[in-house]
Scaffold this active site. Structure first.
Site, PDB file in Angstrom:
ATOM      1  N   LYS A 143      -0.611   6.268 -24.156  1.00  0.00           N
ATOM      2  CA  LYS A 143      -0.091   6.615 -25.425  1.00  0.00           C
ATOM      3  C   LYS A 143       1.293   6.164 -25.432  1.00  0.00           C
ATOM      4  O   LYS A 143       1.753   5.080 -25.508  1.00  0.00           O
ATOM      5  CB  LYS A 143      -0.244   8.283 -25.608  1.00  0.00           C
ATOM      6  CG  LYS A 143      -1.535   8.564 -25.993  1.00  0.00           C
ATOM      7  CD  LYS A 143      -2.562   8.376 -25.052  1.00  0.00           C
ATOM      8  CE  LYS A 143      -3.977   8.988 -25.246  1.00  0.00           C
ATOM      9  NZ  LYS A 143      -4.181  10.148 -24.565  1.00  0.00           N
ATOM     10  N   ASP A 195       1.490  19.060 -21.557  1.00  0.00           N
ATOM     11  CA  ASP A 195       0.627  17.780 -21.667  1.00  0.00           C
ATOM     12  C   ASP A 195       1.279  16.831 -22.510  1.00  0.00           C
ATOM     13  O   ASP A 195       1.545  17.161 -23.781  1.00  0.00           O
ATOM     14  CB  ASP A 195      -0.779  18.331 -22.129  1.00  0.00           C
ATOM     15  CG  ASP A 195      -1.599  17.227 -22.134  1.00  0.00           C
ATOM     16  OD1 ASP A 195      -1.335  16.022 -22.078  1.00  0.00           O
ATOM     17  OD2 ASP A 195      -2.897  17.614 -22.750  1.00  0.00           O
ATOM     18  N   PHE A 220      -6.526  19.431 -25.331  1.00  0.00           N
ATOM     19  CA  PHE A 220      -7.265  17.920 -25.442  1.00  0.00           C
ATOM     20  C   PHE A 220      -8.572  18.211 -24.920  1.00  0.00           C
ATOM     21  O   PHE A 220      -8.765  19.217 -24.058  1.00  0.00           O
ATOM     22  CB  PHE A 220      -6.348  17.109 -24.912  1.00  0.00           C
ATOM     23  CG  PHE A 220      -6.720  15.613 -25.138  1.00  0.00           C
ATOM     24  CD1 PHE A 220      -6.696  15.175 -26.364  1.00  0.00           C
ATOM     25  CD2 PHE A 220      -7.359  14.888 -24.129  1.00  0.00           C
ATOM     26  CE1 PHE A 220      -7.290  13.954 -26.640  1.00  0.00           C
ATOM     27  CE2 PHE A 220      -7.884  13.576 -24.239  1.00  0.00           C
ATOM     28  CZ  PHE A 220      -7.752  13.157 -25.595  1.00  0.00           C
ATOM     29  N   ASP A 221      -9.420  17.344 -25.289  1.00  0.00           N
ATOM     30  CA  ASP A 221     -10.889  17.638 -24.743  1.00  0.00           C
ATOM     31  C   ASP A 221     -10.855  17.415 -23.590  1.00  0.00           C
ATOM     32  O   ASP A 221     -11.674  18.331 -22.689  1.00  0.00           O
ATOM     33  CB  ASP A 221     -11.844  16.798 -25.867  1.00  0.00           C
ATOM     34  CG  ASP A 221     -11.787  15.284 -25.770  1.00  0.00           C
ATOM     35  OD1 ASP A 221     -10.779  14.851 -25.147  1.00  0.00           O
ATOM     36  OD2 ASP A 221     -12.143  14.605 -26.537  1.00  0.00           O
ATOM     37  N   TYR A 253       0.803  -1.258  -0.015  1.00  0.00           N
ATOM     38  CA  TYR A 253      -0.128   0.000   0.125  1.00  0.00           C
ATOM     39  C   TYR A 253       0.847   1.320  -0.022  1.00  0.00           C
ATOM     40  O   TYR A 253       0.492   2.033  -0.849  1.00  0.00           O
ATOM     41  CB  TYR A 253      -0.766   0.018   1.242  1.00  0.00           C
ATOM     42  CG  TYR A 253      -1.842   1.031   0.966  1.00  0.00           C
ATOM     43  CD1 TYR A 253      -3.270   0.588   0.679  1.00  0.00           C
ATOM     44  CD2 TYR A 253      -1.710   2.460   1.577  1.00  0.00           C
ATOM     45  CE1 TYR A 253      -4.281   1.803   0.680  1.00  0.00           C
ATOM     46  CE2 TYR A 253      -2.728   3.533   1.490  1.00  0.00           C
ATOM     47  CZ  TYR A 253      -4.097   2.925   1.023  1.00  0.00           C
ATOM     48  OH  TYR A 253      -4.761   4.010   0.841  1.00  0.00           O
ATOM     49  N   HIS A 306     -20.479  13.393 -29.197  1.00  0.00           N
ATOM     50  CA  HIS A 306     -20.091  12.236 -30.160  1.00  0.00           C
ATOM     51  C   HIS A 306     -19.844  10.979 -29.669  1.00  0.00           C
ATOM     52  O   HIS A 306     -20.166   9.907 -30.392  1.00  0.00           O
ATOM     53  CB  HIS A 306     -18.609  12.534 -30.746  1.00  0.00           C
ATOM     54  CG  HIS A 306     -17.591  12.758 -29.885  1.00  0.00           C
ATOM     55  ND1 HIS A 306     -17.496  13.744 -29.003  1.00  0.00           N
ATOM     56  CD2 HIS A 306     -16.170  12.092 -29.469  1.00  0.00           C
ATOM     57  CE1 HIS A 306     -16.545  13.870 -28.047  1.00  0.00           C
ATOM     58  NE2 HIS A 306     -15.796  12.686 -28.441  1.00  0.00           N
ATOM     59  N   ALA A 312       1.370  13.299 -23.463  1.00  0.00           N
ATOM     60  CA  ALA A 312       0.911  12.157 -23.910  1.00  0.00           C
ATOM     61  C   ALA A 312       1.777  11.385 -24.997  1.00  0.00           C
ATOM     62  O   ALA A 312       2.042  10.225 -24.783  1.00  0.00           O
ATOM     63  CB  ALA A 312      -0.536  12.137 -24.234  1.00  0.00           C
TER      64      ALA A 312
END
Ligand SMILES: *Cc1c(COP(=O)(O)O)cnc(C)c1O
Length: 447
Positions: free
Chosen positions: A245, A202, A112-113, A60, A437, A204
Site C-alpha cells: 500500500k 497496523d 483487517f481480515d 544472503y 467472497h 499499511a
C-alpha cells in the site's frame, strides 16, 4: 509503467461474467477495462524506484539493501529493530506467533481480515472497538477510524491478563479508509500505559493517515507529513506493515519495533516461515525499491495528488447524488449499495449485484465489502446481514488519470438512474466455509 488497455463489448462482458460465476475475482485481468479491485500492490513505481532495483544487493546475509531499508524505516518511525517479510500478513504471522496465545483478546479498530484471521486461527478473539459513527455512512465526521476509548477500557477491565497488546489500524481500511486522529492515538497510549499494554500500529496506509491528520486535525496544518508520521509511531511500540500500500511496491512487508524482546521473539519465527533475518521474504532489489517508495510517499505533494484524485471521484458522485461512506477516505470510495439498489433484498446481496452491474456497464471491476465478505455466523451458519453492504472502488496509486475517474462516475450514474428497475440480485450456488467472497459462485436470483 503504462499498460495497454482493451475495451470490450457488453455482450463479451455478459459472457465473461457468467463464466466467472458472477464473482469478479474470477475474471481475467485482460477482461477488465478499469481495475478498482484493490490498491494493494497495484501502484505504479517511479523512475527512482525502477533505478533503485538495479542497485539491489542479493547477498544472503548482511546485504547492503537490508541496511538501506532498515535505516529508512528507523528514520521515519524511530523503530530500531526491523524484520522484512514477504507481505503484511506474513509480518502478522511472524509477530503474532510470538505474541498471541489461545484464549487471548486483542482489542483494536476494525481488524483487517488477515489480521483477524491470524488472531482467530490462534483461537484468540479480535475485539472491534471502532467508534459507532463509522456505521452511519452519511455522517460527516473527520476521524471515523478512531478507537472508542470506552469500549477499549471495557475489554481491559474484563480481560486484562489475557490482552497481549492493543492494535490500531491506520487508516482504518474496513471502516472505509477512514483515518485515526493523533489525539485518539494519544488516548490509546494513555490507556495502554495505564494497563501496562503495548500498542501496535497496523500501518499499511500510515502516510495517508498522516495526510488526514495534517489536513483535518486542529493545530496540525503547519507540520510536515514526516513530523506527523514520527509522532504517530512515537505513540506506539511496534508496527506491522503491508508495503504493497503506502510503500508503493508490488510485494513486501515488515515488522519494526523499539523493543528488543519482541524482536528476539519474532526472530525465531522469521527464519523458518520467511527467510534469514536480513531478507525475510524479500529480494535485495525489492528492499531498495521499498526504501525509495517510503521516502517518496511521505512527501506531501505525492499524497495530496493521490488523495485529491479520490476526492475528485467523490465530488462527481456528489453531483449525481450517489451515496458513499462520507467523508471520502484515502484509498477508495465505498458506495453504500443498500441505499442505491433499494429494491434488491439483502438476501440477494445488493453490493455484489452492484459490482456485477458496474462491470457489465463499463468493464469496471470493484470489490464487494459487505454481506458476502461478512461470511456466515460460525455457530448458526446464518448470513450476517447486520453490518454495512458496500461496493469498494479502490484507486491504485499513480495509475489512472482523472479522465478514468470521469468514466467510473458516469458508469455509476447510468446505473443509479435506472436503479429502480434493478429488482433482483444474486444467489449463492457454491461457497467456501471461510473467506467465501474470493471463490463464491453465484447466479442471477430469478424465480
Ligand atoms: C493489506 C493489509 C494487510 C495485509 O497485508 P498483505 O500485504 O495483503 O498481506 C494488513 N492490514 C491492513 C490494514 C491492510 O490493508
Amino acid at each position: 509503467m503504462v499498460e495497454p488497455i482493451r475495451r470490450s463489448t457488453r455482450e463479451e462482458r455478459e459472457r465473461w461474467l457468467k463464466e466467472a460465476h458472477y464473482n469478479l475475482f474470477m475474471l481475467r485481468a485482460d477482461q477488465v477495462y478499469i481495475d478498482l479491485l484493490t490498491d494493494s500492490g497495484t501502484g505504479a513505481m517511479s523512475d527512482r524506484q525502477w533505478s533503485a532495483l538495479m542497485m539491489g544487493d542479493e547477498s544472503y546475509a548482511g546485504a547492503r539493501s537490508f541496511f538501506r531499508l532498515k535505516d529508512t524505516v528507523e528514520r521515519l518511525t524511530g523503530f530500531e529493530y526491523f524484520i522484512p517479510t514477504h507481505q503484511g500478513r506474513a509480518a502478522e504471522n511472524v509477530l503474532f506467533s510470538h505474541l498471541v496465545k489461545e484464549g487471548d483478546y486483542v482489542p483494536g479498530n476494525s481488524h483487517f481480515d488477515t489480521t483477524k484471521g491470524h488472531i482467530e486461527s490462534r483461537k484468540a478473539h479480535a475485539v472491534d472497538c471502532t467508534v459507532d459513527e463509522a456505521l452511519d455512512t452519511q455522517l460527516e465526521v473527520p476521524f471515523k477510524g478512531n478507537v472508542d476509548i470506552a469500549k477499549l477500557e471495557k475489554v481491559l477491565e474484563e480481560h486484562n491478563d489475557r490482552v497481549p497488546f492493543i492494535i490500531v489500524t491506520v487508516t482504518n481500511n474496513t471502516a472505509g479508509g477512514q483515518p485515526v486522529s493523533l489525539e485518539n492515538l494519544r488516548q490509546v497510549r494513555r490507556v495502554g500505559d495505564k494497563w501496562g499494554k503495548r500498542v501496535i500500529l497496523d500501518s499499511a496506509r500510515f502516510a495517508e493517515n498522516a495526510y488526514f491528520i495534517k489536513t483535518r486535525e486542529e493545530g496540525q496544518g503547519d507540520r510536515t507529513i514526516r513530523e506527523i508520521v514520527r509522532e504517530m509511531f512515537d505513540l506506539a511500540d511496534g508496527m506491522t506493515m503491508s508495503a504493497k500500500k503506502d510503500g508503493i511496491v508490488n510485494m513486501g512487508g515488515f515488522i519494526a519495533t523499539r523493543h528488543e524482546d519482541w524482536y528476539e521473539g519474532a526472530k525465531r519465527f522469521c527464519i523458518p516461515f520467511e527467510g534469514y533475518l536480513t531478507y525475510g521474504g524479500m529480494n535485495g532489489r525489492d528492499m531498495e525499491a521499498l526504501a525509495v517508495g517510503l521516502e517518496e510517499n511521505t512527501e506531501y505533494d505525492n499524497l495530496h495528488t493521490r488523495i485529491h484524485q479520490v476526492e475528485y471521484l467523490a465530488g462527481l458522485l456528489d453531483d449525481f447524488g450517489i451515496p458513499y461512506q462520507r467523508p471520502a477516505g484515502g484509498h477508495a470510495i465505498f458506495v453504500d449499495a443498500t441505499r442505491v439498489l433499494t429494491h434488491v433484498p439483502r438476501e440477494e446481496f445488493p453490493a455484489q449485484t452492484l459490482a456485477a452491474q458496474l462491470y457489465l456497464e463499463g468493464g469496471i471491476r470493484g470489490c464487494e465489502i459487505g454481506y458476502l465478505l461478512a461470511d456466515r455466523d460460525p455457530v448458526t451458519r446464518e448470513n450476517r446481514f447486520y453490518g454495512l453492504d458496500l461496493l469498494r472502488l479502490a484507486i491504485p496509486r499513480r495509475v489512472y488519470t482523472d479522465n478514468h475517474m470521469n468514466v467510473i462516475a458516469v458508469a455509476l450514474k447510468n446505473l443509479f438512474d435506472r436503479r429502480e428497475s434493478i429488482t433482483r440480485g444474486l444467489r449463492i450456488v457454491w461457497e467456501a466455509e471461510l473467506l467465501r467472497h474470493f471463490t463464491v459462485q453465484l447466479a442471477p436470483a430469478v424465480d
